[in-house]
Motif scaffolding. Structure first.
Motif, PDB file in Angstrom:
ATOM      1  N   LYS A 283      40.916  43.516  28.801  1.00 54.93           N
ATOM      2  CA  LYS A 283      41.465  42.433  29.614  1.00 54.93           C
ATOM      3  C   LYS A 283      40.721  42.276  30.937  1.00 54.93           C
ATOM      4  N   PHE A 284      39.435  42.515  30.946  1.00 57.49           N
ATOM      5  CA  PHE A 284      38.605  42.429  32.143  1.00 57.49           C
ATOM      6  C   PHE A 284      37.957  41.055  32.181  1.00 57.49           C
ATOM      7  N   LYS A 285      38.310  40.228  33.174  1.00 55.76           N
ATOM      8  CA  LYS A 285      37.830  38.849  33.233  1.00 55.76           C
ATOM      9  C   LYS A 285      37.418  38.465  34.640  1.00 55.76           C
ATOM     10  N   ARG A 286      36.712  37.347  34.750  1.00 55.91           N
ATOM     11  CA  ARG A 286      36.294  36.812  36.039  1.00 55.91           C
ATOM     12  C   ARG A 286      37.414  35.980  36.629  1.00 55.91           C
ATOM     13  N   ILE A 287      37.731  36.217  37.907  1.00 59.45           N
ATOM     14  CA  ILE A 287      38.750  35.434  38.606  1.00 59.45           C
ATOM     15  C   ILE A 287      38.084  34.235  39.279  1.00 59.45           C
ATOM     16  N   VAL A 288      37.147  34.496  40.157  1.00 57.99           N
ATOM     17  CA  VAL A 288      36.333  33.468  40.809  1.00 57.99           C
ATOM     18  C   VAL A 288      34.885  33.948  40.756  1.00 57.99           C
TER      19      VAL A 288
ATOM     20  N   LYS B 257      45.311  44.480  33.237  1.00 56.88           N
ATOM     21  CA  LYS B 257      46.184  45.598  32.899  1.00 56.88           C
ATOM     22  C   LYS B 257      46.375  46.561  34.079  1.00 56.88           C
ATOM     23  N   CYS B 258      45.273  47.004  34.691  1.00 58.56           N
ATOM     24  CA  CYS B 258      45.381  48.005  35.755  1.00 58.56           C
ATOM     25  C   CYS B 258      45.149  47.443  37.155  1.00 58.56           C
ATOM     26  N   LYS B 259      44.893  46.132  37.281  1.00 56.53           N
ATOM     27  CA  LYS B 259      44.680  45.449  38.561  1.00 56.53           C
ATOM     28  C   LYS B 259      43.431  45.939  39.308  1.00 56.53           C
ATOM     29  N   PHE B 260      42.468  46.501  38.594  1.00 58.36           N
ATOM     30  CA  PHE B 260      41.212  46.953  39.187  1.00 58.36           C
ATOM     31  C   PHE B 260      40.332  45.742  39.480  1.00 58.36           C
ATOM     32  N   LYS B 261      39.783  45.651  40.699  1.00 59.68           N
ATOM     33  CA  LYS B 261      38.902  44.543  41.074  1.00 59.68           C
ATOM     34  C   LYS B 261      37.537  45.082  41.461  1.00 59.68           C
ATOM     35  N   ILE B 262      36.521  44.293  41.148  1.00 59.70           N
ATOM     36  CA  ILE B 262      35.158  44.656  41.477  1.00 59.70           C
ATOM     37  C   ILE B 262      34.364  43.393  41.773  1.00 59.70           C
TER      38      ILE B 262
END
Length: 70
Positions: free
Chosen positions: A43-48, A56-61
């Motif tokens: 569930k790792f996707k691009r926000i902007v 799922k885990c709210k990890f941001k990079i």
């Protein structure tokens, strides 16, 4: 009969073949499934542009605009 590509999103026959192929390649890269580096979920996707997040885990990079490199 020519096969239609669904990833062109309404470009039709405009803008030339080379640009449509580049757009299709970039669009497929952007929409491909990625694995979260923290929890391992898909569930790792691009926000902007440049910000990627796991739902799922709210990890941001922060990373690239169309692809993330670890």
């Amino acid at each position: 009969m020519a096969k239609k590509s669904s990833s062109l999103k309404g470009l039709g026959c405009r803008y030339g073949l080379k640009l449509r192929k580049q757009y299709t390649q970039t669009y497929k890269l952007l929409k491909s499934k990625r694995v979260c580096p923290e929890c391992g979920s898909i569930k790792f996707k691009r926000i902007v542009i440049g910000i990627w997040s796991c739902k799922k885990c709210k990890f941001k990079i922060a990373g690239g605009a169309y692809d993330i490199k670890f």
